[in-house]
Design an enzyme around this catalytic site. Sequence first.
Site, PDB file in Angstrom:
ATOM      1  CB  SER A 140      51.137  35.344  37.795  1.00  0.00           C
ATOM      2  OG  SER A 140      50.302  34.492  37.063  1.00  0.00           O
ATOM      3  CB  SER A 141      47.475  32.971  40.375  1.00  0.00           C
ATOM      4  OG  SER A 141      46.814  31.848  40.925  1.00  0.00           O
ATOM      5  CE1 TYR A 161      43.064  36.315  41.197  1.00  0.00           C
ATOM      6  CE2 TYR A 161      43.443  33.947  41.224  1.00  0.00           C
ATOM      7  CZ  TYR A 161      43.843  35.235  41.552  1.00  0.00           C
ATOM      8  OH  TYR A 161      45.031  35.425  42.220  1.00  0.00           O
ATOM      9  CE  LYS A 165      46.212  37.193  39.712  1.00  0.00           C
ATOM     10  NZ  LYS A 165      46.921  38.424  40.129  1.00  0.00           N
TER      11      LYS A 165
END
Length: 254
Positions: A140-141, A161, A165
């Site tokens: 993920s982020s 973006y 995630k």
Amino acid sequence: MTLENKWALITGASRGIGRATALAFAREGAHVLVHYGRSAKEAETAVSEIRSKGGQAEAIQADLSTPDGAALLASRTRSAIGDHLDVLVANAGVSKASRIAGYTVEDFDNLYATNVRGTFFLVQQLLPIMSEGSNIVVVSSIGARFVVGVPGLENPSILAYASTKGALETLVRNWAAILGPQGIRVNAVAPGVIETDMSNFTKTDAGREVALGMQALKRLGKPEDVADVVAFIASDNARWITGASIPVDGGSKL
């Protein structure tokens, strides 16, 4: 970490976090499928490095941004390893930074096609060869939970973006609940700013300053910092962890 002789498919493994993860898994004795979309030379280089150190690896290609990419990758995975997969690391993804006004429909569709749709249907297609003891790790982020950068209409951001995630972390929790009774664990690892091709902004003094300013540990992350955590989460040592998102971000946004 008890990854010995396990089969692992790592998507987007030709460079960056994916490549570091493939190397980490191989060091722990796993047999690694190094997936790539377009970077064939880099994937073969990673495979050669693993084999030169006595590990087992094979490159495998599919474009996860296409409607049939996930099914193709699942089919090639079954052809390569047979009827059992121990670990799927869903790392492949694309990013884009832009002002809100700068995003196009094509940008948005590409981000979701690669990052979310590709991952969703890859899991769907691989579940028949996963069973008790198998597990899925989604990369993920930090952007799934925190606003990264300097907010402003005229400032570039990664909000589209980041939303992909966030969608992946929602899927992780649902997959963990659905697959838990079958003994399949599902977790996410959420990196902060990592020195990869995707983080070009850190190559400028201003970008580096922004990144370091939001971290407790005053250095940029390395792909290996994330890879070692992925290897732990995928191992039997993490057997009682599922449905979690593990931050690997140097203490960002504390």
